[in-house]
Design a protein around this motif. Structure first.
Motif, PDB file in Angstrom:
ATOM      1  N   UNK A   1     -32.992 -16.520  17.057  1.00 58.47           N
ATOM      2  CA  UNK A   1     -31.616 -16.106  16.802  1.00 58.47           C
ATOM      3  C   UNK A   1     -31.468 -14.641  17.167  1.00 58.47           C
ATOM      4  N   UNK A   2     -30.394 -14.321  17.872  1.00 54.00           N
ATOM      5  CA  UNK A   2     -30.092 -12.922  18.185  1.00 54.00           C
ATOM      6  C   UNK A   2     -29.189 -12.367  17.087  1.00 54.00           C
TER       7      UNK A   2
ATOM      8  N   UNK B   1     -26.676  -7.008  11.152  1.00 55.25           N
ATOM      9  CA  UNK B   1     -27.266  -8.214  10.563  1.00 55.25           C
ATOM     10  C   UNK B   1     -28.764  -8.032  10.343  1.00 55.25           C
ATOM     11  N   UNK B   2     -29.422  -7.380  11.296  1.00 56.94           N
ATOM     12  CA  UNK B   2     -30.856  -7.132  11.161  1.00 56.94           C
ATOM     13  C   UNK B   2     -31.136  -6.202   9.979  1.00 56.94           C
ATOM     14  N   UNK B   3     -30.312  -5.168   9.806  1.00 57.48           N
ATOM     15  CA  UNK B   3     -30.479  -4.261   8.665  1.00 57.48           C
ATOM     16  C   UNK B   3     -30.251  -5.004   7.350  1.00 57.48           C
TER      17      UNK B   3
ATOM     18  N   UNK C   1     -32.475  -7.595   2.498  1.00 55.65           N
ATOM     19  CA  UNK C   1     -32.698  -8.794   1.678  1.00 55.65           C
ATOM     20  C   UNK C   1     -34.189  -9.064   1.517  1.00 55.65           C
ATOM     21  N   UNK C   2     -34.956  -8.829   2.573  1.00 57.37           N
ATOM     22  CA  UNK C   2     -36.408  -9.026   2.505  1.00 57.37           C
ATOM     23  C   UNK C   2     -37.042  -8.048   1.522  1.00 57.37           C
TER      24      UNK C   2
ATOM     25  N   UNK D   1     -38.383 -16.647   5.524  1.00 53.11           N
ATOM     26  CA  UNK D   1     -38.100 -17.241   4.214  1.00 53.11           C
ATOM     27  C   UNK D   1     -36.656 -16.996   3.798  1.00 53.11           C
ATOM     28  N   UNK D   2     -36.191 -15.760   3.998  1.00 55.78           N
ATOM     29  CA  UNK D   2     -34.811 -15.429   3.629  1.00 55.78           C
ATOM     30  C   UNK D   2     -33.834 -16.251   4.458  1.00 55.78           C
ATOM     31  N   UNK D   3     -34.063 -16.330   5.756  1.00 54.42           N
ATOM     32  CA  UNK D   3     -33.155 -17.083   6.628  1.00 54.42           C
ATOM     33  C   UNK D   3     -33.178 -18.565   6.274  1.00 54.42           C
TER      34      UNK D   3
END
Length: 75
Positions: free
Chosen positions: A6-7, A12-14, A19-20, A29-31
């Protein structure tokens, strides 16, 4: 288990990284958790839409346009 690439936008990455850090989980796991939760909601919405489509015509024929109409008939 299959792999999905997934891009993500920088934001979103931050957000995912945060969340991690908050949960102590890996990105995968989060996704997976978020996807499972989202899919449950999606399936529920689909079921409710199908029920609405199936029952709305009969409800209108019975004169049930609002919750009050239903409550009057069952009281």
């Amino acid at each position: 288990m299959s792999t999905l690439t997934v891009c993500l936008t920088d934001q979103e990455d931050r957000d995912l990284q945060l969340a991690c850090e908050q949960t102590g989980k890996t990105k995968s796991e989060v996704v997976r958790d978020l996807l499972a939760e989202s899919l449950r909601g999606y399936r529920l919405r689909q079921s409710l839409q199908a029920a609405h489509a199936e029952l709305s015509g009969a409800a209108r024929q019975a004169g049930w346009l609002t919750e009050d109409d239903i409550l009057q008939d069952v009281s």
